[in-house]
Scaffold this motif. Structure first.
Motif, PDB file in Angstrom:
ATOM      1  N   LEU A 231      34.465  -9.217  49.384  1.00 44.22           N
ATOM      2  CA  LEU A 231      34.131  -8.420  48.196  1.00 44.22           C
ATOM      3  C   LEU A 231      32.872  -8.994  47.551  1.00 44.22           C
ATOM      4  O   LEU A 231      32.441 -10.100  47.888  1.00 44.22           O
ATOM      5  N   PHE A 232      32.338  -8.235  46.615  1.00 45.65           N
ATOM      6  CA  PHE A 232      31.074  -8.601  45.957  1.00 45.65           C
ATOM      7  C   PHE A 232      31.208  -8.349  44.460  1.00 45.65           C
ATOM      8  O   PHE A 232      32.130  -7.655  44.026  1.00 45.65           O
ATOM      9  N   PRO A 233      30.266  -8.852  43.664  1.00 45.25           N
ATOM     10  CA  PRO A 233      30.291  -8.492  42.245  1.00 45.25           C
ATOM     11  C   PRO A 233      30.119  -6.981  42.097  1.00 45.25           C
ATOM     12  O   PRO A 233      29.317  -6.382  42.820  1.00 45.25           O
ATOM     13  N   GLN A 234      30.876  -6.399  41.195  1.00 47.58           N
ATOM     14  CA  GLN A 234      30.773  -4.948  40.966  1.00 47.58           C
ATOM     15  C   GLN A 234      29.422  -4.641  40.311  1.00 47.58           C
ATOM     16  O   GLN A 234      29.124  -5.189  39.244  1.00 47.58           O
ATOM     17  N   PRO A 235      28.583  -3.795  40.931  1.00 47.11           N
ATOM     18  CA  PRO A 235      27.327  -3.450  40.249  1.00 47.11           C
ATOM     19  C   PRO A 235      27.652  -2.636  38.987  1.00 47.11           C
ATOM     20  O   PRO A 235      28.272  -1.585  39.085  1.00 47.11           O
ATOM     21  N   VAL A 236      27.271  -3.171  37.837  1.00 50.65           N
ATOM     22  CA  VAL A 236      27.589  -2.438  36.606  1.00 50.65           C
ATOM     23  C   VAL A 236      26.418  -1.569  36.164  1.00 50.65           C
ATOM     24  O   VAL A 236      26.575  -0.645  35.380  1.00 50.65           O
ATOM     25  N   HIS A 237      25.247  -1.885  36.671  1.00 48.25           N
ATOM     26  CA  HIS A 237      24.077  -1.050  36.372  1.00 48.25           C
ATOM     27  C   HIS A 237      23.575  -0.476  37.688  1.00 48.25           C
ATOM     28  O   HIS A 237      23.409  -1.213  38.651  1.00 48.25           O
ATOM     29  N   ARG A 238      23.357   0.812  37.691  1.00 50.47           N
ATOM     30  CA  ARG A 238      22.810   1.440  38.896  1.00 50.47           C
ATOM     31  C   ARG A 238      21.602   2.264  38.495  1.00 50.47           C
ATOM     32  O   ARG A 238      21.575   2.836  37.401  1.00 50.47           O
ATOM     33  N   SER A 239      20.653   2.347  39.395  1.00 49.26           N
ATOM     34  CA  SER A 239      19.519   3.219  39.142  1.00 49.26           C
ATOM     35  C   SER A 239      19.285   4.052  40.398  1.00 49.26           C
ATOM     36  O   SER A 239      18.992   3.521  41.469  1.00 49.26           O
ATOM     37  N   THR A 240      19.468   5.364  40.238  1.00 51.34           N
ATOM     38  CA  THR A 240      19.419   6.276  41.389  1.00 51.34           C
ATOM     39  C   THR A 240      18.219   7.199  41.221  1.00 51.34           C
ATOM     40  O   THR A 240      17.998   7.732  40.125  1.00 51.34           O
ATOM     41  N   VAL A 241      17.474   7.395  42.291  1.00 51.26           N
ATOM     42  CA  VAL A 241      16.300   8.257  42.188  1.00 51.26           C
ATOM     43  C   VAL A 241      16.203   9.157  43.418  1.00 51.26           C
ATOM     44  O   VAL A 241      16.502   8.722  44.532  1.00 51.26           O
ATOM     45  N   LEU A 242      15.843  10.407  43.164  1.00 49.12           N
ATOM     46  CA  LEU A 242      15.565  11.329  44.272  1.00 49.12           C
ATOM     47  C   LEU A 242      14.054  11.511  44.322  1.00 49.12           C
ATOM     48  O   LEU A 242      13.434  11.894  43.319  1.00 49.12           O
ATOM     49  N   LEU A 300      16.659   9.491  48.932  1.00 49.53           N
ATOM     50  CA  LEU A 300      17.602   9.160  47.866  1.00 49.53           C
ATOM     51  C   LEU A 300      17.768   7.641  47.884  1.00 49.53           C
ATOM     52  O   LEU A 300      18.210   7.074  48.893  1.00 49.53           O
ATOM     53  N   MET A 301      17.357   7.019  46.786  1.00 47.94           N
ATOM     54  CA  MET A 301      17.412   5.551  46.755  1.00 47.94           C
ATOM     55  C   MET A 301      18.277   5.104  45.588  1.00 47.94           C
ATOM     56  O   MET A 301      18.248   5.715  44.521  1.00 47.94           O
ATOM     57  N   GLU A 302      19.028   4.051  45.818  1.00 46.70           N
ATOM     58  CA  GLU A 302      19.837   3.509  44.709  1.00 46.70           C
ATOM     59  C   GLU A 302      19.720   1.988  44.667  1.00 46.70           C
ATOM     60  O   GLU A 302      19.784   1.317  45.699  1.00 46.70           O
ATOM     61  N   LEU A 303      19.532   1.473  43.462  1.00 47.88           N
ATOM     62  CA  LEU A 303      19.549   0.032  43.235  1.00 47.88           C
ATOM     63  C   LEU A 303      20.766  -0.268  42.371  1.00 47.88           C
ATOM     64  O   LEU A 303      21.197   0.581  41.590  1.00 47.88           O
ATOM     65  N   GLY A 310      20.930  -5.687  33.010  1.00 50.41           N
ATOM     66  CA  GLY A 310      20.720  -4.554  33.902  1.00 50.41           C
ATOM     67  C   GLY A 310      19.247  -4.422  34.267  1.00 50.41           C
ATOM     68  O   GLY A 310      18.459  -3.844  33.517  1.00 50.41           O
ATOM     69  N   ILE A 311      18.883  -4.969  35.422  1.00 50.52           N
ATOM     70  CA  ILE A 311      17.458  -4.962  35.759  1.00 50.52           C
ATOM     71  C   ILE A 311      17.088  -3.866  36.756  1.00 50.52           C
ATOM     72  O   ILE A 311      15.919  -3.647  37.044  1.00 50.52           O
ATOM     73  N   SER A 312      18.095  -3.149  37.264  1.00 51.24           N
ATOM     74  CA  SER A 312      17.807  -2.164  38.318  1.00 51.24           C
ATOM     75  C   SER A 312      16.861  -1.066  37.849  1.00 51.24           C
ATOM     76  O   SER A 312      15.929  -0.686  38.560  1.00 51.24           O
ATOM     77  N   ALA A 335      17.643   9.436  37.933  1.00 55.74           N
ATOM     78  CA  ALA A 335      18.877   9.935  37.303  1.00 55.74           C
ATOM     79  C   ALA A 335      19.026   9.360  35.901  1.00 55.74           C
ATOM     80  O   ALA A 335      18.916   8.151  35.712  1.00 55.74           O
ATOM     81  N   SER A 336      19.298  10.248  34.946  1.00 53.93           N
ATOM     82  CA  SER A 336      19.398   9.776  33.564  1.00 53.93           C
ATOM     83  C   SER A 336      20.856   9.651  33.127  1.00 53.93           C
ATOM     84  O   SER A 336      21.137   9.277  32.007  1.00 53.93           O
ATOM     85  N   SER A 337      21.784   9.982  34.014  1.00 59.18           N
ATOM     86  CA  SER A 337      23.207   9.839  33.676  1.00 59.18           C
ATOM     87  C   SER A 337      23.989   9.639  34.976  1.00 59.18           C
ATOM     88  O   SER A 337      23.482   9.926  36.069  1.00 59.18           O
ATOM     89  N   ASP A 338      25.234   9.165  34.831  1.00 60.53           N
ATOM     90  CA  ASP A 338      26.089   9.008  36.024  1.00 60.53           C
ATOM     91  C   ASP A 338      26.297  10.365  36.691  1.00 60.53           C
ATOM     92  O   ASP A 338      26.376  10.476  37.908  1.00 60.53           O
ATOM     93  N   LYS A 339      26.392  11.391  35.862  1.00 60.59           N
ATOM     94  CA  LYS A 339      26.632  12.746  36.392  1.00 60.59           C
ATOM     95  C   LYS A 339      25.443  13.168  37.270  1.00 60.59           C
ATOM     96  O   LYS A 339      25.634  13.693  38.373  1.00 60.59           O
ATOM     97  N   GLN A 340      24.238  12.918  36.773  1.00 67.02           N
ATOM     98  CA  GLN A 340      23.065  13.322  37.556  1.00 67.02           C
ATOM     99  C   GLN A 340      22.993  12.522  38.859  1.00 67.02           C
ATOM    100  O   GLN A 340      22.685  13.067  39.915  1.00 67.02           O
ATOM    101  N   ALA A 341      23.322  11.227  38.766  1.00 70.24           N
ATOM    102  CA  ALA A 341      23.320  10.408  39.986  1.00 70.24           C
ATOM    103  C   ALA A 341      24.357  10.941  40.963  1.00 70.24           C
ATOM    104  O   ALA A 341      24.094  11.069  42.170  1.00 70.24           O
TER     105      ALA A 341
END
Ligand code: FAD
Ligand code: 2HG
Ligand code: ZN
Length: 490
Positions: A231-242, A300-303, A310-312, A335-341
């Motif tokens: 297992l890994f640390p849970q990513p609490v900040h995500r940054s998703t871009v199309l 589609l990229m996600e950090l 939250g540096i992503s 993405a500006s929200s979890d919904k958009q991501a």
């Protein structure tokens, strides 16, 4: 000879079974209990489904063991009677690995679904093989941890199936594929003996790494009954871009840059061609375009990160800014929200289902070195268009891993059966070009029944010899998922 050709009708099943088969099924019932041996055609039909409609599956019975000991007893019975067995998880595999014949039994692990331990300090999880992948993800999340294995079928595939196919998915870039996430396994061998290799150690340098023999073996060397996963640390900040790009070159260059500029924070880097997203818009409710004009390619990229600040997002923004300045990007939606991501991910994941509505399809799952992605796609599209005019190339995949799903849909004016009759002609083109570019004809889906022909063609005699010796050493009676992975000798 075990089989006696005096057929009887098994009550309520509509299938023919001889007396010895029915005695045998009785002995299976004594191991797991009557409720867990399915013979009724209606009840077994789900276990016989084959996603591509390429293979027909049948079975003497579907058996649902509840423990490692029951699996061991079943295997001993099958070995004694020389009855082939087909291990099965969620039956979501795409290469026919879980397809059975009428004289085989299917051993589905769904009842072995206990999560034995989540170790918060050691960042490990131990679970039985029949656990559904998404349940394991949630169990890790409940403890603030992260199981990164993630794929479109995660709501129904089982961890035993994931390990047996060495599944990839959308986070391989940062966390590796299923093989990289395993610390230990428990396997019941074709002899019925149980190998308990369930250690949770990060370092264990004690000779051959036996667990890796069973991972990716597609059930041909034994039945995986439990595993210890990293297992890994849970990513609490995500940054998703199309991102919209005009060329494959730009997409590959972007990938190379993101590694450096985001310090390898990207967990996903997925490519989609216009034809793929259009099929999703057309066929899958809720999928929509994020741009006001069409572009030939999308990334589609996600950090993700688990730092307190939250540096992503910051890394992503800076990376996008530079890429715009250098003319690599046509347009991008951060993405500006979890919904958009999640809408962006929905579009990516909808492609698999969307293609089902486009008629018959022939799927190729290849990998090539990153520098060869452009020539691979261009040469393959051109060669296929010349050979089968009108065949539609759905090109997408995990390009950060060099993994392209090069899926062909039938020409609109061609009959589906005629298209399928040209299967090898088309897959040979794809695989020959892949081979010329030092790639692999199966990047993440495995071999099953579907690609044994390619094994014969692209694996060296030495490698085939090694594979056959492993198989013969572990399964001398060839009862464990026979016919899969290893091609018959010519
Ligand atoms: P099954 O299909 O039941 O079995 C697969 C193989 O494993 C068979 O050979 C079977 O005999 C063997 N097996 C199953 N369980 C065991 C066991 N306990 N012990 C020994 N052998 C066993 N794959 C990817 O790699 N990446 C993706 O992104 C991806 N996306 C997908 C998206 C969709 C919508 C679908 C339908 C499939 C996708 N796949 C993907 C295919 C993938 O291989 C499977 O979804 C998954 O890993 C198989 O797990 P399963 O439990 O369904 O196994
Ligand atoms: C994906 O990446 C899967 O979506 C499935 O590996 C691909 O079915 C396919 O072609
Ligand atoms: Zn994939």
């Amino acid at each position: 000879m075990y089989f006696e050709y005096r057929f009887i009708l098994v009550s309520g099943t509509g299938s023919l079974m001889n007396r010895k088969d029915s005695d045998f099924v009785g002995s299976l019932r004594r191991v797991v209990g009557d409720a867990f041996v399915l013979e009724d055609r209606e009840r077994v039909s789900d276990y016989l489904k084959e996603r591509r409609g390429r293979f027909t599956s049948d079975t003497m019975a579907v058996v649902l063991p509840g423990s490692t000991d029951e699996v061991s007893q079943l295997i001993k019975l099958c070995r004694e009677r020389r009855v082939p067995m087909v291990p099965q998880g969620g039956n979501t595999g795409v290469c026919g690995g879980a397809v059975s014949t009428e004289r085989s039994i299917i051993v589905n692990l769904q009842r072995m679904n206990r999560i034995r331990k989540v170790d918060r300090l050691g960042y490990t999880l131990e679970a039985e093989a029949g656990c559904i992948l998404s349940n394991l993800q949630m169990a890790a999340q409940d403890k603030g941890l992260y199981l990164p294995l993630s794929l479109g079928a995660e709501g129904s595939c089982q961890i035993g199936g994931n390990l047996s196919t060495n599944a990839g998915g959308v986070n391989v870039l940062r966390y590796g594929n299923a093989r990289d996430l395993v610390l230990g396994v428990e396997v019941v061998l074709p002899s019925g003996e149980v190998w308990n290799g369930l250690n949770a150690l990060r370092k264990n340098n004690t000779g051959y790494d036996l667990k890796n023999v069973f991972i990716g073996a597609e059930g041909t060397l034994g039945i995986i009954t439990a595993a210890v996963l990293k297992l890994f640390p849970q990513p609490v900040h995500r940054s998703t871009v199309l991102i919209a790009v005009t060329s494959i070159d730009s997409a590959v260059e972007l990938f190379s840059r993101t590694r450096k500029e985001t310090s390898d924070f990207a967990s996903s880097f997925e490519l989609m061609s216009r034809i793929c997203v259009e099929a999703a818009f057309r066929n899958i409710p809720g999928c929509r375009d994020f741009f006001d004009q069409p572009y030939p390619w999308y990334v589609l990229m996600e950090l993700g990160d688990s730092t307190s600040d939250g540096i992503s997002k910051q890394l992503n923004e800076r990376f996008l800014e530079h890429a715009f300045e250098d003319g690599l990007i046509e347009d991008a939606v951060l993405a500006s929200s979890d919904k958009q991501a999640s809408d962006m991910w929905r579009l990516r994941e909808a492609i698999v289902e969307a293609q089902l509505y486009e008629g018959k399809s022939i799927k190729n799952d290849v990998s090539v070195p990153l520098g060869a992605i452009k020539p691979f796609i261009e040469r393959t599209v051109a060669a296929l268009e010349a050979r089968v005019p009108g065949a539609r190339s759905f090109v997408y995949g995990h390009i950060g891993d060099g993994n392209i799903h090069f899926n062909l849909s039938q020409p609109r004016d061609m009959d589906g059966d005629e298209f399928f009759s040209r299967w090898h002609e088309m897959t040979d083109i794809v695989h020959e070009i892949t081979d010329e570019l030092d790639g692999s004809f199966s990047a993440e889906h495995g071999i099953g029944l579907l690609k044994t022909r390619e094994m014969l063609r692209y694996k060296s005699a030495v490698e085939l010899g090694l594979l056959r010796s492993f198989k013969a050493a572990l399964d001398p009676d060839n009862i464990m998922n026979p016919g899969k992975v290893i091609p018959p000798a010519e």
